[in-house]
Design an enzyme around this catalytic site. Structure first.
Site, PDB file in Angstrom:
ATOM      1  N   ARG A 102       0.880  -1.179   0.000  1.00 26.88           N
ATOM      2  CA  ARG A 102       0.000   0.000   0.000  1.00 26.88           C
ATOM      3  C   ARG A 102       0.905   1.212   0.000  1.00 26.88           C
ATOM      4  O   ARG A 102       1.654   1.443   0.962  1.00 26.88           O
ATOM      5  CB  ARG A 102      -0.913  -0.010   1.231  1.00 26.88           C
ATOM      6  CG  ARG A 102      -1.579   1.321   1.473  1.00 26.88           C
ATOM      7  CD  ARG A 102      -2.687   1.269   2.482  1.00 26.88           C
ATOM      8  NE  ARG A 102      -3.847   0.604   1.930  1.00 26.88           N
ATOM      9  CZ  ARG A 102      -5.062   0.632   2.476  1.00 26.88           C
ATOM     10  NH1 ARG A 102      -5.277   1.290   3.592  1.00 26.88           N
ATOM     11  NH2 ARG A 102      -6.060   0.011   1.902  1.00 26.88           N
ATOM     12  N   HIS A 129      -7.307   0.988  -6.308  1.00 28.60           N
ATOM     13  CA  HIS A 129      -7.547   0.097  -5.162  1.00 28.60           C
ATOM     14  C   HIS A 129      -8.278  -1.160  -5.686  1.00 28.60           C
ATOM     15  O   HIS A 129      -9.449  -1.369  -5.408  1.00 28.60           O
ATOM     16  CB  HIS A 129      -8.383   0.836  -4.103  1.00 28.60           C
ATOM     17  CG  HIS A 129      -8.384   0.191  -2.759  1.00 28.60           C
ATOM     18  ND1 HIS A 129      -7.666  -0.953  -2.455  1.00 28.60           N
ATOM     19  CD2 HIS A 129      -9.043   0.516  -1.603  1.00 28.60           C
ATOM     20  CE1 HIS A 129      -7.870  -1.278  -1.189  1.00 28.60           C
ATOM     21  NE2 HIS A 129      -8.699  -0.423  -0.658  1.00 28.60           N
ATOM     22  N   GLN A 132     -10.220  -3.750  -3.531  1.00 28.81           N
ATOM     23  CA  GLN A 132     -11.526  -3.267  -3.065  1.00 28.81           C
ATOM     24  C   GLN A 132     -12.568  -3.327  -4.184  1.00 28.81           C
ATOM     25  O   GLN A 132     -13.708  -3.724  -3.941  1.00 28.81           O
ATOM     26  CB  GLN A 132     -11.391  -1.830  -2.548  1.00 28.81           C
ATOM     27  CG  GLN A 132     -12.668  -1.308  -1.930  1.00 28.81           C
ATOM     28  CD  GLN A 132     -12.992  -1.940  -0.585  1.00 28.81           C
ATOM     29  OE1 GLN A 132     -12.159  -1.984   0.291  1.00 28.81           O
ATOM     30  NE2 GLN A 132     -14.200  -2.454  -0.433  1.00 28.81           N
ATOM     31  N   ASP A 224     -17.125   7.446  -1.568  1.00 28.98           N
ATOM     32  CA  ASP A 224     -15.874   7.309  -0.820  1.00 28.98           C
ATOM     33  C   ASP A 224     -15.548   8.683  -0.221  1.00 28.98           C
ATOM     34  O   ASP A 224     -16.194   9.684  -0.564  1.00 28.98           O
ATOM     35  CB  ASP A 224     -14.755   6.821  -1.771  1.00 28.98           C
ATOM     36  CG  ASP A 224     -13.464   6.464  -1.039  1.00 28.98           C
ATOM     37  OD1 ASP A 224     -13.499   6.279   0.202  1.00 28.98           O
ATOM     38  OD2 ASP A 224     -12.405   6.376  -1.701  1.00 28.98           O
ATOM     39  N   CYS A 264     -16.210   1.661   0.696  1.00 32.91           N
ATOM     40  CA  CYS A 264     -15.069   0.807   1.024  1.00 32.91           C
ATOM     41  C   CYS A 264     -14.665   0.927   2.491  1.00 32.91           C
ATOM     42  O   CYS A 264     -14.015   0.041   3.028  1.00 32.91           O
ATOM     43  CB  CYS A 264     -13.885   1.118   0.116  1.00 32.91           C
ATOM     44  SG  CYS A 264     -13.190   2.764   0.360  1.00 32.91           S
ATOM     45  N   ARG A 292     -13.447  -8.686   1.631  1.00 33.66           N
ATOM     46  CA  ARG A 292     -12.029  -8.417   1.349  1.00 33.66           C
ATOM     47  C   ARG A 292     -11.210  -9.668   1.656  1.00 33.66           C
ATOM     48  O   ARG A 292     -10.295 -10.036   0.904  1.00 33.66           O
ATOM     49  CB  ARG A 292     -11.512  -7.240   2.202  1.00 33.66           C
ATOM     50  CG  ARG A 292     -12.039  -5.867   1.819  1.00 33.66           C
ATOM     51  CD  ARG A 292     -11.495  -5.383   0.492  1.00 33.66           C
ATOM     52  NE  ARG A 292     -10.047  -5.288   0.486  1.00 33.66           N
ATOM     53  CZ  ARG A 292      -9.338  -4.267   0.970  1.00 33.66           C
ATOM     54  NH1 ARG A 292      -9.977  -3.212   1.463  1.00 33.66           N
ATOM     55  NH2 ARG A 292      -8.017  -4.255   0.927  1.00 33.66           N
TER      56      ARG A 292
HETATM   57  N1  NVA Z   1      -9.851   6.808  -1.234  1.00 33.33           N
HETATM   58  C1  NVA Z   1      -9.496   6.316   0.086  1.00 33.33           C
HETATM   59  C2  NVA Z   1      -9.722   4.842   0.189  1.00 33.33           C
HETATM   60  C3  NVA Z   1      -9.400   4.265   1.548  1.00 33.33           C
HETATM   61  C4  NVA Z   1      -9.576   2.781   1.611  1.00 33.33           C
HETATM   62  C5  NVA Z   1      -8.027   6.652   0.349  1.00 33.33           C
HETATM   63  O1  NVA Z   1      -7.185   6.464  -0.539  1.00 33.33           O
HETATM   64  O2  NVA Z   1      -7.732   7.118   1.458  1.00 33.33           O
HETATM   65  N1   CP Z   2     -11.174  -0.181   2.522  1.00 30.69           N
HETATM   66  C1   CP Z   2      -9.903  -0.252   2.957  1.00 30.69           C
HETATM   67  O1   CP Z   2      -8.963  -0.473   2.187  1.00 30.69           O
HETATM   68  O2   CP Z   2      -9.760  -0.093   4.293  1.00 30.69           O
HETATM   69  P1   CP Z   2      -8.381   0.127   5.083  1.00 30.69           P
HETATM   70  O3   CP Z   2      -7.856   1.470   4.679  1.00 30.69           O
HETATM   71  O4   CP Z   2      -8.796   0.058   6.528  1.00 30.69           O
HETATM   72  O5   CP Z   2      -7.439  -0.967   4.716  1.00 30.69           O
END
Ligand code: NVA
Ligand code: CP
Length: 309
Positions: A102, A129, A132, A224, A264, A292
């Site tokens: 990540r 992502h 997800q 989101d 998500c 997930r």
């Molecule tokens: N768009 C959000 C998704 C978190 C799972 C982010 O990147 O923070």
């Molecule tokens: N939806 C998701 O990826 O959650 P986290 O940021 O908690 O991993």
């Protein structure tokens, strides 16, 4: 299936996506059947950003498959002090059997994949992502059965989630409509890839600034956060710019009567979504969170089982 990595759903064919769905369904129904699938294997999990679901579901998933997961905060490993990604990829490949990452820059994940000899899984970047979006469509598949001809509407920021929903929708034969304020449209290169994929699949891909147009007749309504991880400095401005962009009862009333709501998570009630929607029976957020685990187990199994090592 001959894939080394899982970087974008775009890289997989519709048939391959469906094979992963079927495997995830099987794993969800009969978890014990797969308890030794990855015995002796280790997944390294690199995190430059925070996580609840991704970290826990990959770690638990690896354990349930008989393997082991290693949490590596980028702050604590040498990568965070400037060790090149190429060396990190090559060194980790000598120890572990797969890497989930990540990151902020998407290129960090693609560079890892290029230089690692073991599979690399995109656990979220600024651009996408895919774990997800696979999970969200899988959750819809469980609820509705065949997804062909159904419509997903995404309302909010044209961010990593919007991109991944755009890239995965055509693989399932689904129409996708993305509504964002004009200044927060999805990235042009993602739109052109998604439009080309939709054309090839014979599905619709609509990018609009009209919530009402996007949500009309939708089977799934998703949103989101307005400010993603890494955008904290813009949060105040974004809150002003997104004022009124809330998925509430009115927005849901534009969708089909049986439409479901997705997010998500993490979510901000009263900002991108009203509590009356996210906490209503239409909301499937906890099924998404659970799934997930199943989808990622299926992805890890697909990439890591029976690999020559
Ligand atoms: N768009 C959000 C998704 C978190 C799972 C982010 O990147 O923070
Ligand atoms: N939806 C998701 O990826 O959650 P986290 O940021 O908690 O991993």
């Amino acid at each position: 299936m001959r894939h080394k990595d899982f970087i974008e759903v775009h890289d997989y064919t519709a048939e391959e996506v469906m094979r992963i769905f079927e495997l995830a369904r099987d794993m969800k129904a009969k978890p014990k059947k797969f308890k030794d699938a990855l015995t002796g294997q280790t997944l390294a999990m690199i995190f430059e950003k925070s996580s609840t679901r991704t970290r826990v579901s990959f770690e638990v998933g690896m354990f349930q498959l008989g393997g082991h997961a290693l949490f590596l905060s980028a702050r604590d490993i040498q990568l965070g002090r400037g060790e090149p990604i190429t060396d990190t990829a090559k060194v980790l490949s000598r120890y572990v059997d797969g890497i989930m990452a990540r990151t902020f820059a998407h290129k960090t994940v693609t560079d890892l994949a290029e230089h690692a000899s073991v599979p690399v899984i995109n656990g979220l970047t600024d651009l996408s992502h895919p774990c997800q979006s696979m999970t969200d469509y899988f959750t819809a598949w469980e609820k509705f059965g065949d997804l062909k001809g159904r419509k997903l509407a995404y309302v909010g920021d044209g961010n990593n989630m919007a991109h991944s929903l755009m890239l995965a929708g055509p693989k399932l034969g689904m129409d996708v409509a993305i509504a964002t304020p004009a200044a927060y449209a999805p990235a042009a290169e993602m739109v052109s890839t998604a439009k080309a994929d939709a054309k090839a699949a014979g599905t619709k891909m609509v990018i609009t600034t009209s919530v009402d147009e996007a949500v009309a007749g939708a089977d799934i309504v998703e949103t989101d956060v307005w400010a993603s991880m890494g955008q904290e400095a813009e949060a105040e401005k974004r809150h002003r710019d997104f004022a009124g962009w809330i998925v509430d009862k009115r927005v849901m009333s534009l969708a089909k009567r049986e439409a479901i709501f997705m997010h998500c998570l993490p979510a901000h009630r009263g900002e991108e979504v009203a509590a009356e929607v996210i906490d209503s029976p239409r909301s499937v957020i906890y099924d998404e969170a659970e799934n997930r685990l199943h989808i990622q187990k299926a992805i890890m199994y697909t990439l890591m089982k029976d690999r020559d090592r």
